[in-house]
Design a protein around this motif. Structure first.
Motif, mmCIF file in Angstrom:
data_model
loop_
_atom_site.group_PDB
_atom_site.id
_atom_site.type_symbol
_atom_site.label_atom_id
_atom_site.label_comp_id
_atom_site.label_asym_id
_atom_site.label_seq_id
_atom_site.Cartn_x
_atom_site.Cartn_y
_atom_site.Cartn_z
ATOM 1 N N GLY A 25 -89.480 57.847 52.334
ATOM 2 C CA GLY A 25 -89.488 56.656 53.176
ATOM 3 C C GLY A 25 -89.984 56.949 54.576
ATOM 4 O O GLY A 25 -90.759 56.168 55.154
ATOM 5 N N LEU A 26 -89.543 58.077 55.147
ATOM 6 C CA LEU A 26 -90.020 58.483 56.475
ATOM 7 C C LEU A 26 -91.525 58.687 56.479
ATOM 8 O O LEU A 26 -92.228 58.232 57.394
ATOM 9 C CB LEU A 26 -89.321 59.776 56.902
ATOM 10 N N ALA A 27 -92.021 59.401 55.468
ATOM 11 C CA ALA A 27 -93.455 59.694 55.401
ATOM 12 C C ALA A 27 -94.269 58.408 55.267
ATOM 13 O O ALA A 27 -95.280 58.224 55.958
ATOM 14 C CB ALA A 27 -93.741 60.635 54.235
ATOM 15 N N ALA A 28 -93.829 57.520 54.376
ATOM 16 C CA ALA A 28 -94.558 56.264 54.166
ATOM 17 C C ALA A 28 -94.561 55.413 55.436
ATOM 18 O O ALA A 28 -95.588 54.819 55.804
ATOM 19 C CB ALA A 28 -93.936 55.481 53.009
ATOM 20 N N THR A 29 -93.434 55.360 56.130
ATOM 21 C CA THR A 29 -93.342 54.575 57.365
ATOM 22 C C THR A 29 -94.241 55.153 58.453
ATOM 23 O O THR A 29 -94.947 54.407 59.161
ATOM 24 C CB THR A 29 -91.889 54.531 57.854
ATOM 25 N N GLY A 160 -85.005 51.058 49.437
ATOM 26 C CA GLY A 160 -83.931 50.877 50.409
ATOM 27 C C GLY A 160 -84.224 51.561 51.729
ATOM 28 O O GLY A 160 -83.897 51.030 52.796
ATOM 29 N N ALA A 161 -84.858 52.726 51.671
ATOM 30 C CA ALA A 161 -85.105 53.504 52.882
ATOM 31 C C ALA A 161 -86.052 52.790 53.841
ATOM 32 O O ALA A 161 -85.780 52.696 55.045
ATOM 33 C CB ALA A 161 -85.670 54.872 52.512
ATOM 34 N N VAL A 162 -87.177 52.277 53.347
ATOM 35 C CA VAL A 162 -88.184 51.714 54.250
ATOM 36 C C VAL A 162 -87.761 50.373 54.831
ATOM 37 O O VAL A 162 -88.212 49.981 55.911
ATOM 38 C CB VAL A 162 -89.563 51.586 53.558
ATOM 39 N N TYR A 163 -86.896 49.640 54.128
ATOM 40 C CA TYR A 163 -86.443 48.347 54.634
ATOM 41 C C TYR A 163 -85.013 48.384 55.170
ATOM 42 O O TYR A 163 -84.492 47.348 55.585
ATOM 43 C CB TYR A 163 -86.548 47.284 53.532
ATOM 44 N N SER A 194 -77.923 55.157 49.766
ATOM 45 C CA SER A 194 -77.256 55.356 51.063
ATOM 46 C C SER A 194 -77.806 56.578 51.793
ATOM 47 O O SER A 194 -78.066 56.534 52.999
ATOM 48 C CB SER A 194 -75.751 55.510 50.856
ATOM 49 N N LEU A 195 -77.994 57.664 51.057
ATOM 50 C CA LEU A 195 -78.550 58.875 51.661
ATOM 51 C C LEU A 195 -79.972 58.637 52.177
ATOM 52 O O LEU A 195 -80.327 59.060 53.282
ATOM 53 C CB LEU A 195 -78.551 60.020 50.648
ATOM 54 N N ALA A 196 -80.779 57.947 51.367
ATOM 55 C CA ALA A 196 -82.169 57.702 51.755
ATOM 56 C C ALA A 196 -82.244 56.842 53.007
ATOM 57 O O ALA A 196 -83.041 57.104 53.920
ATOM 58 C CB ALA A 196 -82.921 57.039 50.605
ATOM 59 N N SER A 201 -83.349 56.403 58.741
ATOM 60 C CA SER A 201 -82.928 55.734 59.977
ATOM 61 C C SER A 201 -83.577 56.381 61.205
ATOM 62 O O SER A 201 -83.608 55.789 62.282
ATOM 63 C CB SER A 201 -81.403 55.750 60.114
ATOM 64 N N ALA A 202 -84.102 57.594 61.054
ATOM 65 C CA ALA A 202 -84.854 58.217 62.144
ATOM 66 C C ALA A 202 -86.071 57.375 62.515
ATOM 67 O O ALA A 202 -86.537 57.398 63.661
ATOM 68 C CB ALA A 202 -85.294 59.618 61.741
ATOM 69 N N ALA A 203 -86.590 56.608 61.532
ATOM 70 C CA ALA A 203 -87.737 55.734 61.799
ATOM 71 C C ALA A 203 -87.315 54.278 61.973
ATOM 72 O O ALA A 203 -87.850 53.566 62.821
ATOM 73 C CB ALA A 203 -88.758 55.836 60.669
#
Length: 411
Positions: A25-29, A160-163, A194-196, A201-203
């Protein structure tokens, strides 16, 4: 003892998948933001503000160049590798093409970031699944079913991570990818998602994707939720039929990909001169809807153009998610309806609430899961909790009408 070791390995795999989905998710964002800033030459703010502040030439050049580069990449990739759909691979428990999925995910982000009318959620789902499969490959006691569950959890966690929607990401894995309520799958999905979300959340800074306005809404909206259901049913069915007709029977593998996607980008660039909300996955449309910034004519135009442009990019050979384009189409439908009612009857219905209810209804029809659709829409903006009932009524009403009309067959 062997069963206990298998459970320990499965738990370790769940942790690994959740962490790697967050990295995906971080990489894609990060890549998406880089491409958006490069395509429209801006440094701060949202894609909508970047497009609004860019020159007319840049609005056209960004999507054209991005489409041509993505087409060139897909031409090279598809000539050498198969890129099977994620859902089909999970359902068939087939081998995961890690490299092909990763490259395909990068090209999806390139296309969407440059302005294509496709969802960005397909890329992190795919990349998270590829990373998760790689990261758990050394665990030899995992059964075939366990690996299937882990792949679905990775896909849901990537979404879940990106949104920043942990519950919706978990439910996407268990209800849409696996269609189960098995406790083992539910627990794994909740933990991975939840972990993802925590890692990403850094992004995202642990903030909702959409900003809910401070204007108050009335409980009378619960009655309008059911009125909205048949409208979202029609819009959702039309969206599904249009995408099914536009999607090629097989992935386009010829050099025609390059000019086709460039031409689609040209059309998008031209449309963005009048409607700067159109480029991208649909977040700009949702943002303007929540800000009550649409006129009736703009909402009606976007309601027609957003699915047509999405279909155009699909027909040209592009790949991407369908969640946010259908969400944006539903939001435009809700906005158009509430603006028409307010203008005709002199009422003051809350536009943001009805727009999101429309988004939930269309998403329930296109994805076939009303509870998940309502939760996903609520988590995107975090409006007052009672509005979840409005979204749920619209989603369940639209889906119920769909079942009555078509049965449980796909639309």
């Amino acid at each position: 003892m062997p069963a206990r070791r298998c459970n320990i390995e499965f738990f370790c795999a769940v942790i690994i998948v959740g962490l790697l989905a967050g990295v995906a998710g971080l990489a894609a964002t990060a890549v998406l933001r880089f491409v958006e800033h490069a395509a429209y030459n801006y440094s701060f703010g949202t894609l909508l503000s970047g497009i609004a502040g860019s020159s007319p030439v840049r609005r056209v050049a960004g999507p054209v160049v991005g489409g041509a580069l993505a087409g060139l990449g897909w031409w090279a990739l598809r000539r050498r590798s198969d890129v099977p759909p994620l859902a089909e691979t999970i359902a068939r428990r087939a081998r995961v093409p890690r490299l092909a999925w990763s490259v395909d995910a990068l090209l999806q982000v390139l296309l969407v970031g440059s302005g294509a009318s496709l969802g960005r959620e397909g890329a992190p789902r795919q990349f998270a699944a590829a990373l998760g499969d790689f990261g758990t490959g050394w665990l030899k006691r995992l059964s075939v079913h366990d690996r299937q569950v882990l792949l679905a959890c990775a896909a849901g966690a990537g979404l879940g991570a990106v949104y920043a929607v942990p519950l919706a990401g978990a439910l996407f894995a268990v209800r849409i990818m696996l269609n189960t309520w098995h406790p083992r799958a539910v627990g794994a999905a909740l933990l991975t998602s939840s972990l993802a979300v925590a890692i990403c959340s850094a992004a995202t800074h642990d903030q909702p994707t959409l900003s809910w306005p401070s204007a108050e809404s009335s409980y009378v909206l619960t009655a309008h939720a059911l009125i909205l259901a048949p409208v979202t049913l029609v819009v959702g069915l039309a969206f599904n039929r249009l995408m099914a007709a536009a999607r090629p029977a097989a992935l386009m593998r010829s050099w025609v990909l390059v000019p086709a996607l460039a031409a689609a980008g040209l059309v998008m660039g031209a449309c963005s001169h009048w409607w700067p909300e159109l480029p991208g996955n649909g977040r700009s449309i949702l943002t303007v809807s929540l800000a009550s910034g649409m006129t009736l004519s703009a909402a009606a135009s976007i309601l027609v153009l957003k699915p047509l442009l999405t279909a155009l990019f699909l027909r040209a050979g592009g790949a991407g998610g369908m969640l946010t384009p259908s969400l944006a189409t539903g939001a435009a439908a809700g906005s158009a309806l509430v603006l028409a009612i307010n203008a005709a009857a002199g009422t003051h219905l809350h536009t943001p609430a009805v727009s999101l209810a429309g988004a939930a209804g269309v998403l329930a029809v296109t994805q076939g899961s009303p509870i998940w659709a309502a939760i996903f829409v609520w988590e995107l903006a975090h409006p007052p909790l009672w509005l979840f009932l409005v979204f749920l009524l619209t989603a369940c009403g639209a889906y119920g009408l769909k079942v009555q009309l078509l049965g449980r067959r796909p639309a």
